[in-house]
Scaffold this motif. Structure first.
Motif, short mmCIF file in Angstrom:
data_model
loop_
_atom_site.label_atom_id
_atom_site.label_comp_id
_atom_site.label_asym_id
_atom_site.label_seq_id
_atom_site.Cartn_x
_atom_site.Cartn_y
_atom_site.Cartn_z
N PHE A 57 7.56 8.19 -3.47
CA PHE A 57 6.97 7.16 -4.33
C PHE A 57 8.01 6.44 -5.18
O PHE A 57 7.92 5.23 -5.36
CB PHE A 57 5.89 7.77 -5.24
CG PHE A 57 4.53 7.85 -4.60
CD1 PHE A 57 4.35 7.77 -3.24
CD2 PHE A 57 3.41 8.04 -5.40
CE1 PHE A 57 3.09 7.85 -2.67
CE2 PHE A 57 2.14 8.12 -4.84
CZ PHE A 57 1.99 8.02 -3.47
N ARG B 23 0.18 4.91 -11.03
CA ARG B 23 -0.75 3.77 -11.18
C ARG B 23 -0.22 2.80 -12.24
O ARG B 23 -0.24 1.58 -12.05
CB ARG B 23 -2.15 4.26 -11.55
CG ARG B 23 -2.87 4.96 -10.42
CD ARG B 23 -4.35 5.16 -10.72
NE ARG B 23 -4.62 5.80 -11.99
CZ ARG B 23 -4.88 7.09 -12.17
NH1 ARG B 23 -4.92 7.91 -11.13
NH2 ARG B 23 -5.15 7.56 -13.37
N HIS C 267 -8.18 0.33 -4.53
CA HIS C 267 -8.15 1.75 -4.17
C HIS C 267 -9.46 2.25 -3.59
O HIS C 267 -9.66 3.47 -3.45
CB HIS C 267 -7.75 2.61 -5.38
CG HIS C 267 -8.70 2.53 -6.53
ND1 HIS C 267 -9.70 3.45 -6.72
CD2 HIS C 267 -8.81 1.63 -7.52
CE1 HIS C 267 -10.39 3.12 -7.80
NE2 HIS C 267 -9.86 2.02 -8.31
N ILE D 103 -5.05 -2.28 -9.07
CA ILE D 103 -4.85 -1.58 -7.80
C ILE D 103 -6.14 -1.59 -6.99
O ILE D 103 -7.21 -1.22 -7.48
CB ILE D 103 -4.41 -0.13 -8.05
CG1 ILE D 103 -3.09 -0.11 -8.82
CG2 ILE D 103 -4.29 0.63 -6.73
CD1 ILE D 103 -2.70 1.26 -9.35
N MET E 131 -3.69 1.51 -2.98
CA MET E 131 -3.41 2.95 -2.85
C MET E 131 -4.55 3.62 -2.10
O MET E 131 -5.73 3.27 -2.31
CB MET E 131 -3.27 3.61 -4.22
CG MET E 131 -2.07 3.15 -5.03
SD MET E 131 -1.96 3.97 -6.64
CE MET E 131 -0.97 5.42 -6.18
N SER E 132 -4.18 4.58 -1.26
CA SER E 132 -5.21 5.42 -0.67
C SER E 132 -5.86 6.20 -1.81
O SER E 132 -5.28 6.34 -2.89
CB SER E 132 -4.61 6.37 0.36
OG SER E 132 -3.80 7.34 -0.27
N ALA F 212 -3.58 9.05 -2.90
CA ALA F 212 -2.42 8.58 -3.65
C ALA F 212 -2.84 8.14 -5.06
O ALA F 212 -2.12 8.36 -6.03
CB ALA F 212 -1.73 7.42 -2.92
N TYR F 213 -4.02 7.55 -5.16
CA TYR F 213 -4.53 7.05 -6.43
C TYR F 213 -4.88 8.16 -7.41
O TYR F 213 -4.76 7.98 -8.63
CB TYR F 213 -5.76 6.17 -6.17
CG TYR F 213 -6.30 5.46 -7.38
CD1 TYR F 213 -5.74 4.26 -7.81
CD2 TYR F 213 -7.36 5.98 -8.11
CE1 TYR F 213 -6.23 3.59 -8.91
CE2 TYR F 213 -7.86 5.32 -9.22
CZ TYR F 213 -7.30 4.13 -9.62
OH TYR F 213 -7.79 3.46 -10.72
N PRO G 51 -0.93 -4.32 -5.47
CA PRO G 51 -0.90 -2.91 -5.10
C PRO G 51 -2.21 -2.41 -4.48
O PRO G 51 -3.30 -2.82 -4.88
CB PRO G 51 -0.63 -2.20 -6.42
CG PRO G 51 -1.23 -3.11 -7.45
CD PRO G 51 -1.05 -4.50 -6.92
N ALA H 60 0.82 -1.22 0.00
CA ALA H 60 0.00 0.00 0.00
C ALA H 60 0.85 1.26 0.00
O ALA H 60 1.86 1.34 0.69
CB ALA H 60 -0.91 0.00 1.22
N LEU H 61 0.41 2.25 -0.77
CA LEU H 61 1.04 3.56 -0.80
C LEU H 61 0.04 4.59 -0.31
O LEU H 61 -1.12 4.60 -0.73
CB LEU H 61 1.46 3.95 -2.22
CG LEU H 61 2.71 3.29 -2.79
CD1 LEU H 61 2.39 1.91 -3.31
CD2 LEU H 61 3.29 4.15 -3.89
N THR H 62 0.52 5.46 0.60
CA THR H 62 -0.27 6.61 1.02
C THR H 62 0.46 7.86 0.55
O THR H 62 1.53 7.78 -0.04
CB THR H 62 -0.49 6.60 2.55
OG1 THR H 62 0.76 6.75 3.22
CG2 THR H 62 -1.19 5.32 2.99
#
Length: 187
Positions: free
Chosen positions: A14, A53, A66, A64, A35-36, A39-40, A33, A6-8
């Motif tokens: 990044f 993305r 999301h 993803i 993503m918040s 972030a998305y 993947p 997960a990416l925030t």
């Protein structure tokens, strides 16, 4: 392993995060993947949302997650062996420390934790040594949370800012899977 990644919204990290993700893929792990919502969808001076993305889906080979709705089944269906949040912002850490579930990432973590499976946190925040310190400390004391080693990223210009050592993410994920507490190192 099957790893949720997960990416925030710590957009400045990044690229480092993508490099760490690639190490997981290169080590033979299946990476999915997450993503918040911010972030998305947010374009920044560090790159467009569409660019990141695309990078995630190409590197992982999976779509993803999301939305909260898509993240909810992670726990009941036992999607992942380990869930990694890197970068993890102070906003996300505060929500996790307080049990707030209002993004795809916080839902993914909550859902994953229902099975007492490991969550790896890659800190990236400008106020780690200020208001966010209490949330980092709280999460460090919770079961199932593991932290990628982290340090100050610019002590002179940003004296309260800390970032994880993304080169240690793979080792931390593998240690978390085995239930081994990583040792915080100063670098």
């Amino acid at each position: 392993m099957k790893i949720g990644y997960a990416l925030t919204g710590s957009f400045c990290t990044f690229q480092q995060s993508l490099e760490a993700l690639q190490q997981l893929v290169d080590a033979g792990h299946s990476v999915y993947p997450i993503m918040s919502e911010n972030a998305y969808s947010t374009d920044t001076r560090f790159g467009t949302a569409a660019f990141f993305r695309k990078q995630l889906t190409e590197r992982c080979g999976h779509s993803i997650i999301h939305t909260i709705t898509d993240a909810e089944p992670i726990g009941p269906k036992k999607y992942f062996d380990v869930l990694c949040v890197a970068p993890c912002t102070s906003n996300t850490m505060a929500k996790l420390a307080l049990g707030i579930t209002d993004t795809a990432v916080t839902m993914a973590v909550k859902s994953h934790l229902r099975n007492a499976r490991p969550v790896v946190i890659g800190v990236s925040t400008n106020d780690a040594l200020a208001n966010s310190a209490k949330n980092i400390g709280t999460l460090m004391n919770y079961r199932c949370y593991y932290f990628v080693p982290f340090t100050m990223d610019n002590p002179v210009a940003k004296p309260r800012s800390m970032v994880c050592d993304f080169t240690q993410l793979l080792a931390t994920v593998e240690a978390a899977y085995q239930g081994i507490e990583p040792v915080q190192k100063v670098f």
